[in-house]
Design a protein around this motif. Structure first.
Motif, short mmCIF file in Angstrom:
data_model
loop_
_atom_site.label_atom_id
_atom_site.label_comp_id
_atom_site.label_asym_id
_atom_site.label_seq_id
_atom_site.Cartn_x
_atom_site.Cartn_y
_atom_site.Cartn_z
N VAL A 32 -61.98 16.50 13.05
CA VAL A 32 -60.59 16.95 13.24
C VAL A 32 -60.67 18.46 13.45
O VAL A 32 -61.74 19.05 13.28
CB VAL A 32 -59.71 16.61 12.02
N GLY A 33 -59.53 19.10 13.80
CA GLY A 33 -59.63 20.52 14.11
C GLY A 33 -58.43 21.35 13.73
O GLY A 33 -57.27 20.92 13.90
N GLU A 34 -58.69 22.53 13.22
CA GLU A 34 -57.63 23.52 12.97
C GLU A 34 -57.10 24.00 14.30
O GLU A 34 -57.85 24.15 15.27
CB GLU A 34 -58.19 24.71 12.19
N ILE A 35 -55.81 24.33 14.33
CA ILE A 35 -55.17 24.57 15.61
C ILE A 35 -55.00 26.05 15.97
O ILE A 35 -54.66 26.38 17.09
CB ILE A 35 -53.81 23.84 15.69
N ASN A 36 -55.22 26.95 15.01
CA ASN A 36 -55.05 28.38 15.30
C ASN A 36 -56.39 29.01 15.68
O ASN A 36 -57.39 28.82 14.99
CB ASN A 36 -54.49 29.10 14.08
N ILE A 37 -56.36 29.77 16.76
CA ILE A 37 -57.57 30.45 17.22
C ILE A 37 -57.26 31.94 17.30
O ILE A 37 -56.53 32.39 18.18
CB ILE A 37 -58.02 29.89 18.59
N GLY A 38 -57.76 32.69 16.33
CA GLY A 38 -57.43 34.11 16.23
C GLY A 38 -58.27 34.97 17.16
O GLY A 38 -59.25 34.50 17.75
N CYS A 39 -57.87 36.26 17.25
CA CYS A 39 -58.61 37.20 18.11
C CYS A 39 -59.92 37.59 17.45
O CYS A 39 -60.85 38.03 18.11
CB CYS A 39 -57.75 38.43 18.38
N PHE A 85 -54.12 12.29 10.45
CA PHE A 85 -53.08 12.95 9.63
C PHE A 85 -53.57 14.25 8.96
O PHE A 85 -52.81 14.89 8.24
CB PHE A 85 -52.59 12.00 8.52
N VAL A 86 -54.82 14.62 9.17
CA VAL A 86 -55.35 15.77 8.41
C VAL A 86 -54.59 17.06 8.70
O VAL A 86 -54.26 17.82 7.77
CB VAL A 86 -56.87 15.96 8.67
N GLU A 87 -54.25 17.31 9.95
CA GLU A 87 -53.55 18.57 10.26
C GLU A 87 -52.19 18.64 9.56
O GLU A 87 -51.91 19.61 8.83
CB GLU A 87 -53.43 18.75 11.79
N PRO A 88 -51.32 17.62 9.69
CA PRO A 88 -50.04 17.71 8.95
C PRO A 88 -50.23 17.62 7.43
O PRO A 88 -49.43 18.19 6.68
CB PRO A 88 -49.23 16.54 9.49
N LEU A 89 -51.28 16.93 6.99
CA LEU A 89 -51.54 16.86 5.55
C LEU A 89 -51.90 18.26 5.02
O LEU A 89 -51.46 18.66 3.94
CB LEU A 89 -52.69 15.89 5.29
N ALA A 90 -52.66 19.01 5.81
CA ALA A 90 -52.99 20.39 5.45
C ALA A 90 -51.72 21.23 5.39
O ALA A 90 -51.54 22.05 4.48
CB ALA A 90 -53.97 20.99 6.46
N ALA A 91 -50.81 21.00 6.34
CA ALA A 91 -49.53 21.73 6.33
C ALA A 91 -48.73 21.40 5.07
O ALA A 91 -48.07 22.27 4.50
CB ALA A 91 -48.72 21.40 7.58
N ALA A 92 -48.81 20.15 4.63
CA ALA A 92 -48.12 19.76 3.39
C ALA A 92 -48.77 20.45 2.19
O ALA A 92 -48.08 20.93 1.29
CB ALA A 92 -48.17 18.24 3.23
N LEU A 93 -50.08 20.53 2.19
CA LEU A 93 -50.81 21.18 1.10
C LEU A 93 -50.52 22.67 1.02
O LEU A 93 -50.67 23.30 -0.04
CB LEU A 93 -52.32 20.99 1.29
N GLN A 94 -50.11 23.27 2.14
CA GLN A 94 -49.82 24.70 2.16
C GLN A 94 -48.73 25.04 1.14
O GLN A 94 -48.71 26.15 0.61
CB GLN A 94 -49.42 25.13 3.59
N VAL A 95 -47.84 24.11 0.84
CA VAL A 95 -46.81 24.33 -0.20
C VAL A 95 -47.49 24.73 -1.51
O VAL A 95 -47.10 25.70 -2.16
CB VAL A 95 -45.95 23.06 -0.40
#
Lengths: 321, 321
Positions: free
Chosen positions: B79-86, B140-150
């Motif tokens: 699975v993959g994280e969606i943000n790619i920083g500079c 579901f890992v990406e939205p699950l990570a977003a839920a964990l951000q809480v």
């Protein structure tokens, strides 16, 4: 004791001077002869209809206890906390009477205010004023406590860049409090002479429109709903907005950008009196420079009108003349 | 390798299936054959114009690495994280690439998405999936990570009463995460069959309009700007609203009541993948029960339309059929 005393009363949105009965202190209360009162933006918002209050206005004051049934405070110069909790709810029992749902608030909610010759207050609400502090400084304790509440609620690391948004009465007090806490801050406003008051404390004043950098924390004290948007504009992602402004009505807010930037917003209201009195005692704050004009109680209506003008600093009411 | 691959593309607010060039992995990138994609509310908001994106849609996926120039990940299910920083700004250097102002976001901002047969991603963005977890859960890992951000952002004491507002896709995941953290929570929604998914975890489902108690924390996941007002209504003074909803446009907010109640609002976005993968590995979350329907990539437009209907659970896209 006189039967009737002069007071500045708000009724149906109208302000007038009225003879009211001398307050009768209830059990555990004291009767205070008010010396000076301070006009706060909340008073001005109330006149505009922010809260449906009827009665004697005012909540910032310094005075002298004339009757204390227990004797302890008789003759003592005091200031007073404005929230009076029910004493039995979970908030009161947790020491958060400021948030008691049944609370009375002096001059704001179901409780007669201080723009009068006399006011009655619970003994637990009053605090002796340091001998060395003149009335013209002591009258600032309540708003100074509100400014200190920022530090009670939010941890500000020394490395963080902090902006106080608004050079009004509360903005200047917040800038003073931050400076006394050793934090560097920038105040954004429109009145050089006001921003100059906090310059000796190391606070940099910048014209609001000319500031376009990004900072970590903004204390929003503009007193205008437009301030929130400006705060968002100058905030780094992950930054914090401390909201001090209470204005009537709703603001249009871009909630999605709060999510995207993971911004934290912290509502902040009344604060702790003891540290405010300690700050006062240290005597380093240029509080007296904040006084714009002193009116007599009889000139109360005129004083409120004057205080609502743009750029006016603190307006005081002298109850004794 | 094929030259052209099928992809679901958004252009000028229109969604269509298109043959696009196979992505060419740049240095430090891998090429992934996408297996399953998940449709998120952000995708639906994008179609409505929430962000001005043009290109291949989608950011939730599970797939298998087909080309890794360094060999390490070749053949691995990821699975993959969606943000790619500079990589060079202060946020990237502080490990907060999610907040890099120049970042690309897969399928959302200047970066081709995953609703395609192939996607290229930086090696540092991908995470191997536990062998025991089926694709239908791994997606579901990406939205699950977003839920964990809480939980990354807010400390929730065990004694606090917590409400998850909204029984949509993210609301259910937040309820799962809170339950796995040992916290008792109430989910407010309108769909019994959805709230029943988290019932076995001890989460109480209540019809939103029937709930009038006061709580300490509300996680706002309604996906509607009206949710903020409801959150304010059911919050104790000194309470916290965690904002997960990103909707286009501005909401009308009573800022003064945030000040009076000393409410804290915390914007919350993407979250950490490793703890999400750990949760997945434990295998206790009823993720597969959240799947409403699986469409093929060719049916992508229809799938988006279906996912935007009221009450629909998770809609997946199968890229391999």
């Amino acid at each position: 004791m006189v039967i009737k005393v002069k007071a500045l009363v708000l009724e149906n949105g109208e302000v007038f001077l009225k003879d009211v009965p001398t307050p009768t202190p209830q059990e555990e209360e004291v009767l205070i002869r008010v010396s000076l009162g301070g006009i706060c933006s909340t008073d001005l918002e109330m006149v505009k209809g922010y809260v449906p209050f009827t009665g004697v206005m005012g909540h910032e004051f310094v005075g002298r206890v004339e009757i204390d049934p227990q004797g302890e405070f008789t003759g003592t110069r005091v200031v007073g906390e404005i929230n009076i909790g029910c004493g039995s709810c979970s908030f009161c029992q947790a020491g958060l009477k400021n948030h008691c749902q049944k609370r009375e608030v002096v001059g704001i909610r179901q409780r007669q205010g201080v723009f009068a010759e006399y006011v009655a207050l619970p003994r637990e609400n009053i605090y002796p004023v340091p001998v060395e502090s003149p009335d013209e400084e002591a009258v600032f304790v309540e708003p100074l406590a509100a400014a200190l509440q920022v530090l009670e609620q939010v941890h500000i690391p020394p490395s963080h860049r902090v902006v106080v948004l608004g050079d009004g009465r509360l903005g200047l007090l917040v800038a003073m409090v931050l400076a006394e806490a050793g934090l560097e801050s920038i105040i954004l406003g429109h009145h050089k002479e006001k921003m100059d008051i906090v310059k000796p404390l190391g606070v940099t004043g910048v014209v609001a429109e000319e500031f376009s950098e990004k900072v970590d924390l903004v204390v929003e004290c503009t007193g205008s709903s437009a301030g929130f948007q400006k705060a968002q504009q100058i905030l780094h992602p992950r930054g914090t907005i401390v909201l001090k402004t209470t204005v009537a009505g709703k603001a249009s807010v871009d909630l999605a950008s709060l999510v995207t930037g993971e911004i934290t917003v912290v509502g902040s209201r009344c604060g702790p009196f003891l540290p405010a009195l300690n700050l006062l005692k240290r005597g380093k704050l240029p509080l007296s420079k904040m006084v714009d004009k002193v009116f007599t109680l009889s000139q109360g209506k005129e004083a409120l009108e004057y205080a609502s003008r743009k750029g006016v600093k603190k307006v005081l009411l002298d109850m004794e003349c």
